[in-house]
Motif scaffolding. Structure first.
Motif, PDB file in Angstrom:
ATOM      1  N   TYR B 109       0.841  -1.207   0.000  1.00  0.00           N
ATOM      2  CA  TYR B 109       0.000   0.000   0.000  1.00  0.00           C
ATOM      3  C   TYR B 109       0.868   1.246   0.000  1.00  0.00           C
ATOM      4  O   TYR B 109       0.643   2.198  -0.745  1.00  0.00           O
ATOM      5  CB  TYR B 109      -0.898  -0.036   1.231  1.00  0.00           C
ATOM      6  N   LEU B 119      -6.802   6.441  -1.452  1.00  0.00           N
ATOM      7  CA  LEU B 119      -7.448   5.673  -2.505  1.00  0.00           C
ATOM      8  C   LEU B 119      -8.948   5.908  -2.475  1.00  0.00           C
ATOM      9  O   LEU B 119      -9.547   5.871  -1.410  1.00  0.00           O
ATOM     10  CB  LEU B 119      -7.241   4.185  -2.259  1.00  0.00           C
ATOM     11  N   ARG B 213     -14.529   1.841   0.111  1.00  0.00           N
ATOM     12  CA  ARG B 213     -13.777   2.273  -1.060  1.00  0.00           C
ATOM     13  C   ARG B 213     -12.393   2.833  -0.765  1.00  0.00           C
ATOM     14  O   ARG B 213     -11.932   3.759  -1.429  1.00  0.00           O
ATOM     15  CB  ARG B 213     -14.562   3.331  -1.840  1.00  0.00           C
ATOM     16  N   SER B 214     -11.752   2.353   0.249  1.00  0.00           N
ATOM     17  CA  SER B 214     -10.385   2.814   0.486  1.00  0.00           C
ATOM     18  C   SER B 214      -9.654   1.764   1.297  1.00  0.00           C
ATOM     19  O   SER B 214     -10.237   0.767   1.704  1.00  0.00           O
ATOM     20  CB  SER B 214     -10.379   4.157   1.220  1.00  0.00           C
ATOM     21  N   PHE B 215      -8.380   2.004   1.521  1.00  0.00           N
ATOM     22  CA  PHE B 215      -7.582   1.023   2.253  1.00  0.00           C
ATOM     23  C   PHE B 215      -6.714   1.758   3.248  1.00  0.00           C
ATOM     24  O   PHE B 215      -6.366   2.912   3.059  1.00  0.00           O
ATOM     25  CB  PHE B 215      -6.698   0.232   1.279  1.00  0.00           C
ATOM     26  N   THR B 216      -6.389   1.092   4.333  1.00  0.00           N
ATOM     27  CA  THR B 216      -5.370   1.603   5.243  1.00  0.00           C
ATOM     28  C   THR B 216      -4.739   0.393   5.919  1.00  0.00           C
ATOM     29  O   THR B 216      -5.280  -0.709   5.840  1.00  0.00           O
ATOM     30  CB  THR B 216      -5.971   2.564   6.272  1.00  0.00           C
ATOM     31  N   ASP B 217      -3.608   0.593   6.549  1.00  0.00           N
ATOM     32  CA  ASP B 217      -2.933  -0.527   7.204  1.00  0.00           C
ATOM     33  C   ASP B 217      -3.918  -1.237   8.126  1.00  0.00           C
ATOM     34  O   ASP B 217      -4.607  -0.596   8.918  1.00  0.00           O
ATOM     35  CB  ASP B 217      -1.752  -0.027   8.044  1.00  0.00           C
ATOM     36  N   ILE B 219      -6.824  -2.669   7.734  1.00  0.00           N
ATOM     37  CA  ILE B 219      -8.184  -2.120   7.641  1.00  0.00           C
ATOM     38  C   ILE B 219      -9.228  -3.094   8.195  1.00  0.00           C
ATOM     39  O   ILE B 219     -10.306  -2.694   8.633  1.00  0.00           O
ATOM     40  CB  ILE B 219      -8.524  -1.752   6.175  1.00  0.00           C
TER      41      ILE B 219
END
Lengths: 339, 301
Positions: B109, B119, B213-217, B219
């Motif tokens: 990511y 994102l 609709r998004s990503f994070t560490d 998630i």
């Protein structure tokens, strides 16, 4: 079957080795053009400060300035658990770092306790604190978060048509309770009937949770949203965009993240804090002190057409009066915003 | 509570339950064939990143789903190589897999995302909410939720009403007996794990394509483990397992609503609600007997 398992075992070892090697290559520092003179370290509680929540993101222009324009060696510790911050700060001090910066209020205890152990290292806090460590080389740039909240409240109340403002936060820490009290008072200054809904997610990173919270606020009539959280800010944008509400970005300009959802951002000029600090450090005039950073450190980002021009002008006018001290929002704490 | 509020509540429950349902199915099918899939969390993470990255790059949410399926199959093969072919301990390998997946997804990511911008994927599969959902309840539900519900019914029919389903369950009860009746245990379990990986990755995809609709560490935040609990609570029955996923989703949706309505109680008590519900549910169900072979490495030929 024996031969298969041997092949698999060899493959597994090969994969692990490949991973180790590539990670090692990726982590190798880029060669420095010249030997940096000053070494400075930053501590962040979550990963990727450049892209994370507002406060850490607002640091980034300052870091770029120190690194690229002054050529300082900047070390960034990410994902620092509050409980680890003591040892990580000591580690930097032991390794000859000249300045260690704590950009978050959450590191306050480590800041106060580690600084006296290293009287030759500068310890800087760029967040809310009311005391300095017992060390000659310690300083703090303390933003006026109550006033910040009051300005957010004014913008929100001016922009809102329903008079309902949705405010959410990761964790109910003291700095946020103070800021949110400011939002209530600022909003009431503009519109005495304004209603501020405060919700807490319980963490800084769970995007789905933040999305659901914001959506509920919109269902309750909120049309302007403000949030202080970590990487989970995206969840707030997602809900706002779907629900037709507008978000006031926190500390940095968030327009590029969600052009359809951002009303404006109330930017905190943290770079200015680092420029001041660097200049004073280089000219040997840095001293033990607490610098109060008021409205002169705040600026409103371009509205980019999200509001009619007359409303924008009214907001700018209010903000100028706050800056000039003509409007003073008395500090009233609202314990009900907390848990 | 108005009708509108009830509908919004229903949508919130489905949004929260869909990723759990996919993962619960993945775990359940693997355990029914005698393999513990603790790696569900890691598989979910891999799927969620693959889905949202592909969707953002191609601007096509369905291609994101395809990417999640492919990546899920690969994670299934990797886990299979560890716990079926070697075979290593299933619990330890699963935990190791989860840790690796978290590091790997965070790393990918970080290096792939355009610097400074989050994102945001296309909205094709998103579960609608708020004013957008006022038109039509059924059309506001994400297509992936329908997929999950259909798969749940199919899984039940397959496991309990077909011949291959019986063989599948026998693999989870006694690998030796299955071997004696002519089944290639290792090959069958590899196939099972690939399918399980695909389902878990779809769970991740429905999180990042149909919900946020998004990503994070990291998630997924432990949602894979909640799916794991749902399987135990559901007594390895797909219908009951997915029902308990819905129960957990309802707990989560209720927690926020209770907080928003406000009653002067510390919000953290409400946030505890889904977990307390899960704990209570598992406790009240009493001792559940799972597939006998789950967790045991198969050492036979």
């Amino acid at each position: 079957m024996k031969s298969t398992s041997r092949i698999v075992r060899l493959l597994a070892i090969a994969v692990v080795l490949a991973l180790v090697v590539t990670t090692g290559v990726a982590c190798k520092p880029e060669p420095q053009a010249e030997q940096p003179e000053v070494k400075i370290a930053f501590l962040y509680a979550i990963a990727n400060p450049e892209r994370a929540g507002g406060w850490d993101r607002a640091d980034w222009p300052g870091i770029v300035y120190l690194r690229d324009e002054l050529g300082w060696e900047v070390a960034i510790a990410e994902n620092v658990a509050y409980s680890d911050s003591w040892n990580i700060a000591r580690n930097y001090a032991d390794n000859g770092y000249d300045i260690i910066v704590f950009p978050s209020n959450g590191f306050l205890d480590a800041y106060l306790e580690v600084a006296p152990e290293y009287p030759n290292t500068w310890f800087i806090m760029t967040s809310l604190t009311d005391t300095l460590p017992n060390s000659p080389r310690s300083a703090a740039w303390v933003p006026d978060m109550y006033m910040y909240g009051a300005v957010v409240g004014m913008i929100a109340a001016k922009a809102s048509e329903t008079g309902v403002i949705g405010v959410s936060g990761g964790m109910p820490i003291p700095v946020l309770e103070l800021m949110y009290s400011g939002i209530i008072e600022g909003a009431k200054y503009v519109n005495p009937d304004a209603r501020v809904i405060v919700s807490w997610a319980g963490d800084w990173v769970d995007i789905p949770k933040h999305r659901e919270i914001t959506e509920l606020q919109i269902q309750q009539g909120a049309d302007v949203i403000f949030t202080v959280t970590g990487p989970a800010t995206t969840g707030v944008f997602e809900a706002a965009e779907a629900g037709g509400a507008k978000v006031i970005g926190y500390a940095a300009d968030w327009y590029d993240d969600a052009p359809n959802a951002v009303l404006t951002s109330l930017i905190v000029d943290k770079k200015r804090m680092y420029v001041d600090m660097a200049n004073q450090f280089l000219s040997d005039t840095l001293e033990k002190k607490m610098v109060m950073c008021g409205a002169e450190y705040f600026s409103i980002a371009d509205f980019r057409g999200s509001l009619p021009d007359d409303k924008v002008a009214e907001i700018q006018d209010l903000f100028e009066k706050v800056k000039a001290g003509e409007i003073v929002i008395p500090v009233v704490e609202h314990p009900e915003v907390g848990p | 509570m108005t009708d509108q509020a009830v509908l919004q509540f229903g949508l919130a429950v489905l949004r929260a339950a869909t990723p759990l349902a996919f993962c619960a199915l993945g775990v359940l099918l693997a355990e029914r064939a005698g393999v513990l899939n603790i790696a569900v969390e890691g598989m979910m993470l891999c799927g969620s990143l693959a889905a949202v990255l592909t969707a953002v790059l191609t601007q096509n949410a369905w291609l994101g789903v395809v990417a999640a399926v492919v990546v899920g199959a690969v994670t299934g093969l990797v886990l299979g190589a560890l716990v079926v072919l070697l075979p290593a301990d299933q619990v330890v390998s699963g935990i190791a897999f989860n840790i690796t997946a978290q590091g790997l997804t965070s790393f990918i990511y970080k290096i792939t995302v355009i610097r400074g911008v989050q994102l945001i994927g296309p909205a094709t599969l998103i579960s609608l909410a708020g004013p957008a959902a006022r038109g039509n309840f059924l059309a506001s539900i994400s297509p992936l939720t329908y997929v999950a519900l259909v798969l749940t019914c199919l899984a039940w029919v397959f496991l309990f009403r077909t011949g291959p389903g019986l063989l599948w369950r026998s693999l989870g009860e006694s690998a030796r007996a299955s071997h004696a009746s002519g089944m290639n245990v290792r090959r069958a379990r590899m196939a099972v794990l690939v399918l399980s990986g695909v389902l878990c990755a779809l769970g991740g995809a429905s999180l990042t394509l149909a919900w946020v609709r998004s990503f994070t560490d990291n998630i997924t935040m432990g949602r894979g483990f909640i799916a794991l609990a749902a399987v135990y609570f559901g007594r390895w029955n797909p219908l009951l397992a997915v029902l308990s996923c819905l129960l957990f989703g309802a707990g989560e949706a209720l927690a926020f609503r209770a907080q928003a309505l406000g009653s002067g109680i510390n919000p953290f008590y409400y946030l505890m609600l889904p977990y307390v519900l899960t704990l209570l549910a598992v406790g009240l169900m009493g001792r559940a007997v799972g597939p006998k072979e789950a967790g045991k490495p198969y050492l036979g030929g």
